[in-house]
Design a protein around this motif. Structure first.
Motif, short mmCIF file in Angstrom:
data_model
loop_
_atom_site.label_atom_id
_atom_site.label_comp_id
_atom_site.label_asym_id
_atom_site.label_seq_id
_atom_site.Cartn_x
_atom_site.Cartn_y
_atom_site.Cartn_z
N TYR A 29 0.83 -1.20 0.00
CA TYR A 29 0.00 0.00 0.00
C TYR A 29 0.87 1.26 0.00
O TYR A 29 2.05 1.24 0.34
N ASN A 30 0.27 2.37 -0.42
CA ASN A 30 0.92 3.69 -0.45
C ASN A 30 2.17 3.69 -1.32
O ASN A 30 3.22 4.21 -0.95
N ASN A 31 2.03 3.11 -2.53
CA ASN A 31 3.06 3.20 -3.54
C ASN A 31 2.50 3.97 -4.74
O ASN A 31 1.49 4.67 -4.61
N HIS A 32 3.14 3.85 -5.89
CA HIS A 32 2.67 4.49 -7.11
C HIS A 32 2.30 3.44 -8.16
O HIS A 32 2.46 3.67 -9.36
N ILE A 33 1.83 2.29 -7.72
CA ILE A 33 1.58 1.17 -8.63
C ILE A 33 0.36 1.45 -9.49
O ILE A 33 -0.74 1.70 -8.99
N SER A 34 0.58 1.42 -10.81
CA SER A 34 -0.52 1.61 -11.75
C SER A 34 -0.76 0.36 -12.60
O SER A 34 -1.77 0.29 -13.31
N HIS A 35 0.15 -0.59 -12.54
CA HIS A 35 0.01 -1.80 -13.35
C HIS A 35 0.52 -3.01 -12.57
O HIS A 35 1.57 -2.95 -11.92
N LEU A 36 -0.25 -4.09 -12.66
CA LEU A 36 0.14 -5.35 -12.05
C LEU A 36 0.23 -6.40 -13.15
O LEU A 36 -0.74 -6.64 -13.87
N ASP A 37 1.39 -7.02 -13.28
CA ASP A 37 1.52 -8.10 -14.25
C ASP A 37 0.67 -9.29 -13.79
O ASP A 37 0.63 -9.60 -12.61
#
Length: 516
Positions: free
Chosen positions: A145-153
């Protein structure tokens, strides 16, 4: 020269077991295994905390048998295969939050294969690539949580067969990670997924019903910018009625935006009464899709599964009927049968079998229990079919009557002669006939008669005197030899063809003067 050692009196000669114990102790007390507590860290037996010490990697002189390591608030930045220089086989909790981590390489956790809890929260990760956690076969909790993740493989979490909790809140995700529940890399043990406060506008309703009930209960969606939709409302209302903590605990955090145009919108609370006037049919349709409302036909066998999160080999299932009757496996019951996997079979449903059935799952291993309510509606297909046929006949009859009425109206308007024209023609015919008779008696045209006389329905007859000398009586002139007959015929003909019943024959006031 040989040297013999004799045991001294009162001294116990050490055996092989004692020597082995001494060897193990000496190895454990060596600097490599015992390790030291670095000055930048705080050590407490098998727990080490090295927070906020400007570290870029794990210190190499740590105690190898530690179980918990906290490296928060450092500057590690990049996780590669060398950031943990030594093997920590007993390490089960690793905390590396607030380290400005931007990338994770394959093999980063090969020296800590027995991790059960990994905290990577509050970093700068933008994407999670495939197979970066493949070494962590026993990982149970992963915090991103609280990252900049916009894509998950899709294969990012492949191999994490034991993962139970995944925290992805506070990122930039725009799609619900459905690959975690369906497909090749699905996580069968995942019972908690937090994707709150992302950028997800909608939920794939046609796929969400494929998620088992034990996993559905642990999905947290609050804080996302949803677009107002009745299907989403139905899903959340259903979760609320089932007392899912993901909805019960965050009821006021579920909202959506209703766009009036491309620029203006207003925010609505999703879990409110009469939301967008959504109909009950839509809500019940979602319940049908999720498998918690079943339709049964009279006399047709019905199978209902107990979709519980506690279900496994150590779970006992019982059902409670609408009449509070207990339905158990291997117990003879009329029309009902319960299997050990929790499935309820109604051999020949009847109208009185309709109602709410509760499945109680009791897990002996974890001492858990859960109740799942299933609504069963029983209807008669034959009756419904006849009613539908009658409704169709009624509708068809009504439609045919409407078409026939329209045809009759069109026929009346376009094929029936206009009454006004008929009357005008009839009056014209009468005038022509009157003029013919008048022309016989008068040399003047019929149009000499005044318009007022024609409108009153009166006719004027002009009689010509005889050219030859006639003998008069008392100064009267004899018009025709058969004047009485002719006059009566004219009057009768005129009276018969007139439109009025009160027509009087009026003769001219001009006296007839016999020519001399």
């Amino acid at each position: 020269m040989s040297l013999r050692l004799h045991a001294l009196p009162g001294v116990v000669r050490p055996g092989c077991k004692e020597l082995l114990c001494l060897l193990v102790i000496s190895v454990a007390m060596s600097p490599g295994a015992l390790g030291l507590c670095p000055t930048a860290c705080i050590c407490a037996t098998d727990i080490v905390s090295c927070t906020n010490k400007n570290l870029s990697k794990v210190p190499g002189n740590l105690f190898r048998l530690i179980k918990r390591l906290d490296l928060s608030y450092n500057r590690i930045g990049l996780l590669d295969s060398e950031w943990i220089p030594v093997s920590f086989v007993n390490l089960n909790t690793l905390i590396i939050r607030h380290n400005n981590i931007t990338s994770i390489s394959t093999g980063s956790f090969s020296t800590a294969p027995n991790l059960k809890c990994l905290d990577l929260s509050s970093n700068r990760l933008k994407t999670v690539k495939s197979a970066v956690f493949q070494e962590l076969k026993v990982l149970e909790v992963l915090l991103l949580y609280n990252n900049h993740i916009s894509h998950l493989d899709p294969s990012a979490f492949g191999g994490l067969t034991g993962l139970q909790k995944l925290y992805l809140s506070g990122n930039f995700l725009t799609q619900f990670p459905m690959d975690l529940y369906v497909g090749r890399f699905k996580l069968a043990e995942l019972t908690f997924l937090d994707v709150s406060y992302n950028r997800i506008p909608s939920i794939p309703m046609h796929h969400i019903n494929l998620v088992p009930g034990k996993q559905l209960r642990g999905i947290y969606l609050h804080g996302n910018p949803f677009v107002c939709d009745c299907s989403l409302y139905a899903l959340l209302i259903f979760w609320y009625r089932r007392h899912f903590s993901s909805v019960m605990d965050f009821k006021n955090d579920y909202s959506c935006r209703l766009w009036s145009d491309s620029r203006h919108s207003r925010q609505l609370f999703l879990l409110q009464d009469s939301f967008m006037n959504c109909s009950d049919s839509i809500i019940n349709g979602s319940f049908h899709a999720l498998g918690f409302i079943h339709e049964a036909q009279v006399g047709e066998r019905l199978i209902v599964h107990c979709d519980s999160k506690t279900g496994n080999g150590n779970t006992d299932f019982v059902w409670v009927g609408p009449d509070n009757r207990l339905l158990e496996p291997d117990k003879e019951m009329e029309n009902f049968r319960v299997f050990y996997n929790g499935s309820l079979v109604i051999e020949s449903p009847r109208f009185e079998d309709a109602g709410v059935y509760s499945c109680i799952a009791m897990n002996r291993q974890r001492l858990l229990n859960e109740t799942v309510d299933v609504t069963i509606n029983v209807s008669n297909f034959t009756v419904n079919k006849s009613h539908a046929h009658e409704a169709f006949n009624t509708a068809f009859t009504t439609l045919a009557a409407c078409v026939a009425s329209i045809v009759l109206v069109l026929l009346y308007l376009y094929l029936t002669p206009c009454p006004c024209k008929c009357k005008a023609r009839r009056q014209k015919t009468v005038l022509n006939q009157s003029n013919v008779h008048s022309s016989i008696l008068s040399p003047g045209p019929a149009s000499d008669a005044s318009a007022d006389d024609r409108k009153a329905g009166k006719r004027v007859v002009f009689l010509e005197p005889l050219k030859g000398p006639a003998a008069g009586q008392n100064g009267k002139v004899k018009a025709f030899p058969s004047e009485t007959v002719i006059a009566e015929g004219i009057l009768k003909s005129t009276r018969a063809k007139s439109d009025s019943d009160s027509i009087n024959s009026v003769f001219s006031d001009t006296p007839f003067v016999a020519s001399t």
